[in-house]
Design a protein around this motif. Structure first.
Motif, short mmCIF file in Angstrom:
data_model
loop_
_atom_site.label_atom_id
_atom_site.label_comp_id
_atom_site.label_asym_id
_atom_site.label_seq_id
_atom_site.Cartn_x
_atom_site.Cartn_y
_atom_site.Cartn_z
N PRO A 481 0.86 -1.19 0.00
CA PRO A 481 0.00 0.00 0.00
C PRO A 481 0.89 1.24 0.00
N ALA A 482 0.89 1.97 -1.08
CA ALA A 482 1.85 3.05 -1.25
C ALA A 482 1.20 4.42 -1.14
N LEU A 483 2.02 5.39 -0.80
CA LEU A 483 1.65 6.80 -0.76
C LEU A 483 2.74 7.56 -1.49
N VAL A 484 2.34 8.38 -2.46
CA VAL A 484 3.28 9.18 -3.25
C VAL A 484 3.01 10.64 -2.95
N VAL A 485 4.05 11.36 -2.51
CA VAL A 485 3.85 12.77 -2.21
C VAL A 485 5.01 13.59 -2.77
N PRO A 486 4.72 14.52 -3.69
CA PRO A 486 5.76 15.42 -4.20
C PRO A 486 5.94 16.61 -3.25
N THR A 487 7.12 17.20 -3.27
CA THR A 487 7.44 18.26 -2.32
C THR A 487 7.97 19.50 -3.04
N LYS A 488 7.96 20.61 -2.31
CA LYS A 488 8.48 21.85 -2.87
C LYS A 488 9.97 21.74 -3.21
N ILE A 576 17.01 31.33 -2.38
CA ILE A 576 16.32 30.10 -1.98
C ILE A 576 15.92 29.37 -3.26
N PHE A 577 16.53 28.23 -3.51
CA PHE A 577 16.28 27.48 -4.74
C PHE A 577 16.27 26.01 -4.44
N PRO A 578 15.14 25.34 -4.65
CA PRO A 578 13.88 25.84 -5.20
C PRO A 578 13.25 26.92 -4.31
N GLY A 579 12.48 27.81 -4.95
CA GLY A 579 11.87 28.92 -4.24
C GLY A 579 10.53 28.56 -3.63
N ASN A 580 9.82 29.59 -3.18
CA ASN A 580 8.57 29.40 -2.44
C ASN A 580 7.49 28.68 -3.24
N PHE A 581 7.48 28.85 -4.56
CA PHE A 581 6.49 28.12 -5.37
C PHE A 581 6.79 26.64 -5.41
N ALA A 606 13.88 30.35 -8.71
CA ALA A 606 14.54 30.76 -7.47
C ALA A 606 13.84 31.97 -6.86
N PHE A 607 13.88 32.05 -5.55
CA PHE A 607 13.39 33.20 -4.79
C PHE A 607 14.56 33.81 -4.01
N THR A 608 14.34 34.99 -3.50
CA THR A 608 15.27 35.57 -2.54
C THR A 608 14.55 35.75 -1.21
N PRO A 684 4.75 41.43 -24.67
CA PRO A 684 3.73 42.16 -25.44
C PRO A 684 3.61 41.67 -26.88
N LEU A 685 4.63 40.99 -27.39
CA LEU A 685 4.63 40.56 -28.79
C LEU A 685 3.83 39.29 -29.03
N LYS A 686 3.39 38.62 -27.97
CA LYS A 686 2.58 37.40 -28.09
C LYS A 686 3.28 36.34 -28.94
N LEU A 687 4.54 36.08 -28.65
CA LEU A 687 5.31 35.10 -29.41
C LEU A 687 5.14 33.72 -28.78
N PRO A 688 4.61 32.74 -29.52
CA PRO A 688 4.41 31.40 -28.93
C PRO A 688 5.68 30.56 -28.97
N ILE A 689 6.75 31.08 -28.36
CA ILE A 689 8.04 30.38 -28.35
C ILE A 689 8.07 29.43 -27.16
N LYS A 690 8.31 28.17 -27.44
CA LYS A 690 8.33 27.18 -26.37
C LYS A 690 9.62 27.32 -25.57
N MET A 691 9.47 27.77 -24.33
CA MET A 691 10.62 28.10 -23.51
C MET A 691 10.71 27.23 -22.26
N GLY A 692 9.59 26.68 -21.85
CA GLY A 692 9.54 26.00 -20.56
C GLY A 692 9.31 27.01 -19.47
N VAL A 693 8.04 27.33 -19.21
CA VAL A 693 7.70 28.46 -18.35
C VAL A 693 7.14 27.99 -17.01
N PRO A 694 7.14 28.87 -16.01
CA PRO A 694 6.57 28.48 -14.71
C PRO A 694 5.06 28.24 -14.81
N GLY A 695 4.54 27.63 -13.79
CA GLY A 695 3.10 27.40 -13.73
C GLY A 695 2.72 26.94 -12.35
N ILE A 696 1.42 26.97 -12.08
CA ILE A 696 0.92 26.44 -10.82
C ILE A 696 -0.46 25.86 -11.08
#
Length: 778
Positions: A481-488, A576-581, A606-608, A684-696
């Motif tokens: 019986p397993a439990l998987v938990v990801p962390t900050k 602080i890296f990883p940061g608060n998010f 990263a956060f400060t 502002p240019l609305k460029l759909p360049i795949k960069m790998g962006v943050p998210g939540i």
């Protein structure tokens, strides 16, 4: 030519001054050299153009060699170092177009540098992991909570928290045929007096033929699951409060009727739900509010349930040691299990050392009578607290979503820290034991069965943020019986949920030292064998939209304290890296228990963090949440924190910042990892360049091997192939999709995918009030 010379002179002065500053901090010599070259070019540009162009050619060639030495053939690091200088070479080439001798060196050097700089665009991203996960079903009879594919009865679909649906009508082959089925607007929008983190983070429930959605200001809305037609709205009438840290609602909870028949709503209410007389309820919805109430509502009408607490309303501030308005409330849906509705809450970070308790309380789900209370500040006494007694001050809280295994009789709570987060001198031994962990509580008594801690003496706000995921996992010891938990901090812990013991090894690693006087740092910190922890930052990994931007990030990097993960906060300021998010946050991960694979969204930002000695000084505006100064009233230090950004507002560390990743849970190995999301809504240019962006936000998985997730800071809902991580489909959202989607079969036998799109105040995505649903085109 004069204007060009002036431009080069100004750039040269900035680079020279910044380069001297950086060199004084033991940083790179490059910027000083580049500044001198720019000054030479500016001075010689008008009368000794050949020398100017030769000097600039040397700068380009030297910059290329330096850039390749620091970062190799990686597009974004190369582009930030070379791009602006290659563009500035163009006027030198153009103005000398009739003097071939002048361009004889600069032109070929410029061409070579341009080709090398662009070459990574044709290569794989160096940080990617390419591979596949097995499609074989290894556990066909896996427990998924309930087998029906037309329901989504809890935040994670069931109390197992898997975010897995047996629905399989939408496949990897036909997902590109998804189209908008309906769109609904709630009418609840962020107001001028709302706190910064006013967010739409809700995942709807689907029960019978109705969807139930809560909004940031705690409206509970019922919609027809086929059409999106509004059925009723219950407005909890939550007053504004500037001292709240969050104005959000991640979801509501459901208590099924005793005869277990689904609630089926066909017609809308004839009047606003909050105006209806309360009634005796069979089934119940539980709505947590940001003014610390728990409200029980009838799923059919939206009327309050008279049988629960005080006419359907339970005041969660009872027995609190401190009752400051806005300092305590529930942002996540409570856990309904074992006949209880179990409520935990969020305590504001870093506002006051004397804050409400983080107590977890179980109430009779029908009557609202307190059954037990577990407080990390007083963990052994779980009998209902008496009148006139109070819970522990500021004890560690559980603000995220809990899970439950009713067969084992256990509930699993991801635990946060005691406030203040960055000051550890106020914590008791019990609080030290249970903070930043997962704790398993007996459903009947609230007594602790086991605890597994993920950070010792947490000084970084590394709360365990995500709902634990429960599945039965095939291991070398058999099925566990397993439990998987990801962390900050990036580790993914896989534990035996009956005992808390590690299924994949947990080791202790040496940690940076050097806490402020009166505090301490733990000598070691745990890490899991399954991990997405980032590589340590270096000056070479600093980034910026321009070389000057990057130079300023390097100066800041060398000015702040940084010794890797778990660098303690300081008066000087720390990275602080990883940061608060976090690498993972409240969106958790999705798990397919039949194939025993995991889909997640690792984030690297990263956060400060800076401790500000108060000493009677005026701190200005305080209590600003995750981006600004928080007072820590009663403590000698305030704390100032925020993302580690360049002067242009982009992250100082080089991209990618956001990924999608797949893990084989039988081996613990990462099968694939790809950058996720574009910069379309960051510029502002609305460029759909795949960069790998943050998210939540978070993902879901379906039985057909398709995952759905929005979350990233560009406004898209996407579908992915769980086997490879390849993106299969995307739909433009009308606002930020910082919520976890869900899926179900409607009454017509069509699989629907629903996403709440209302934006997220603290990360700046488009604000809205939308609920959108998709289905396959006919």
């Amino acid at each position: 030519m004069l204007l060009l010379a002036v431009l080069f002179f100004v750039i040269g002065i900035v680079l020279t001054v910044g380069g001297i500053w950086l060199l004084a901090l033991d940083g790179s010599l490059y910027y000083l050299i580049a500044g001198v070259v720019f000054l030479v070019v500016a001075i010689t540009l008008r009368k000794r153009r050949t020398l100017a162009n030769i000097s600039y050619a040397a700068l380009l060639l030297g910059t290329l060699i330096w850039a390749l030495w620091e970062s190799g053939l990686s597009w974004w690091p190369l582009a930030s170092r070379m791009g602006a200088w290659l563009v500035l070479a163009l006027p030198l080439l153009i103005f000398a177009r009739n003097r071939l001798s002048v361009n004889r060196l600069l032109l070929p050097v410029w061409a070579i540098c341009t080709v090398v700089t662009l070459s990574p665009l044709a290569m794989d991203e160096p940080t990617a992991v390419k591979g596949t996960m097995a499609e074989k079903v290894v556990s066909p009879s896996a427990d998924i909570g309930f087998q029906e594919d037309d329901e989504w009865q809890a935040y994670g679909r069931t109390n197992l928290g898997q975010r897995f649906s047996p629905a399989n009508q939408i496949t990897t082959e036909n997902v590109s045929d998804l189209e908008l089925a309906w769109e609904y607007q709630t009418g609840d929008l962020k107001g001028p007096n709302d706190v910064g983190e006013t967010t739409y983070e809700a995942t709807p429930l689907k029960i019978g033929n109705a969807l139930y959605i809560c909004t940031p200001h705690n409206w509970l809305i019922a919609l027809n699951a086929d059409t999106g037609k509004e059925l009723w709205v219950y407005d909890a009438k939550v007053p504004a409060e500037s001292q709240r840290q969050h104005q959000t609602c991640r979801g509501v909870s459901y208590l099924a009727p005793e005869n277990d028949t689904a609630t089926n709503i066909v017609e809308p209410a004839t009047q606003p739900a909050e105006t209806l007389a309360s009634m005796q309820c069979d089934a119940q919805l539980f709505l947590p509010t940001s003014d610390a109430r728990l409200i029980a509502v009838d799923p059919k009408t939206g009327a309050r349930c008279a049988n629960f607490a005080d006419d359907g309303v339970l005041d969660l501030m009872h027995n609190m040691p401190y009752t400051q308005s806005g300092y305590y409330y529930s942002t996540s849906p409570p856990l309904v299990a074992g006949g209880h509705v179990i409520v935990s809450g969020s305590v504001n970070d870093n506002y006051d050392i004397n804050s409400p308790s983080g107590v977890i309380r179980a109430y009779d789900a029908k009557t609202g009578t307190l059954q037990w209370n577990w407080d990390a500040g007083n963990p052994d006494e779980t009998a209902p607290i008496g009148e006139g007694e109070t819970y522990a001050v500021s004890s560690p809280n559980s603000w995220s979503v809990a899970s439950a295994d009713e067969a084992l009789g256990l509930a699993y709570f991801p635990m946060g820290n005691r406030t203040p987060d960055q000051l550890g001198m106020y914590r008791t031994p019990a609080e030290e034991k249970y903070a930043t962990s997962v704790v398993a509580l007996d459903l009947e008594t609230g007594q602790v069965e086991w605890v597994q801690q993920f950070v010792h003496h947490d000084l970084w706000d590394m709360d365990t943020p995500a709902q634990p995921v429960l599945l039965d996992l095939n291991t070398d010891k058999g099925v566990e019986p397993a439990l998987v938990v990801p962390t900050k901090q990036g580790d993914v812990y896989v534990l035996n949920r009956a005992t808390g013991e590690a299924i994949f090894p947990i080791t202790e690693e040496p940690a940076p030292q050097g806490a402020i006087p009166g505090d301490f740092t733990a000598p070691t910190q745990p890490t899991s064998a399954v991990t997405f922890k980032p590589e340590p930052l270096t000056e070479a990994k600093m980034w910026g939209a321009t070389p000057i931007d990057q130079m300023l990030c390097r100066i800041e990097f060398n000015s702040l304290d940084y010794e890797g993960r778990y660098t303690p906060p300081s008066e000087n300021g720390s990275i602080i890296f990883p940061g608060n998010f976090g690498v993972f946050n409240w969106g958790s991960v999705a798990v397919d228990p039949r194939r025993q694979v995991m889909f997640g969204m690792p984030l690297y930002l990263a956060f400060t963090s800076k401790l500000v000695a108060k000493g009677g000084q005026d701190l200005g505006a305080t209590n600003q949440g995750e981006q600004g100064v928080n007072e820590n009233a009663g403590a000698p230090y305030a704390v100032e924190m925020g993302p580690f950004l360049s002067p242009l507002g982009v992250p100082c560390q080089q991209p990618p910042w956001g990924y999608v990743a797949g893990v084989d849970l039988q081996t613990g190995k990462t099968a694939w990892k790809h950058k996720n999301g574009t910069i379309e809504d960051l510029t502002p240019l609305k460029l759909p360049i795949k960069m790998g962006v943050p998210g939540i936000g978070g993902p879901i998985i379906t039985d057909s091997g398709v995952a759905f997730m929005a979350a990233s800071v560009d406004n898209y809902l996407r579908a992915y192939d769980v086997k490879t991580g390849a993106q299969l489909w995307q739909a433009r959202l009308p606002a930020g999709g910082q919520a976890t989607p869900m899926t179900y079969m409607n009454s017509q036998g069509e699989q629907m995918v629903v996403q709440v799109a209302g934006g997220h105040g603290s990360i700046g995505t488009t604000i809205g009030d939308y609920v959108v649903a998709y289905k396959l085109a006919k």
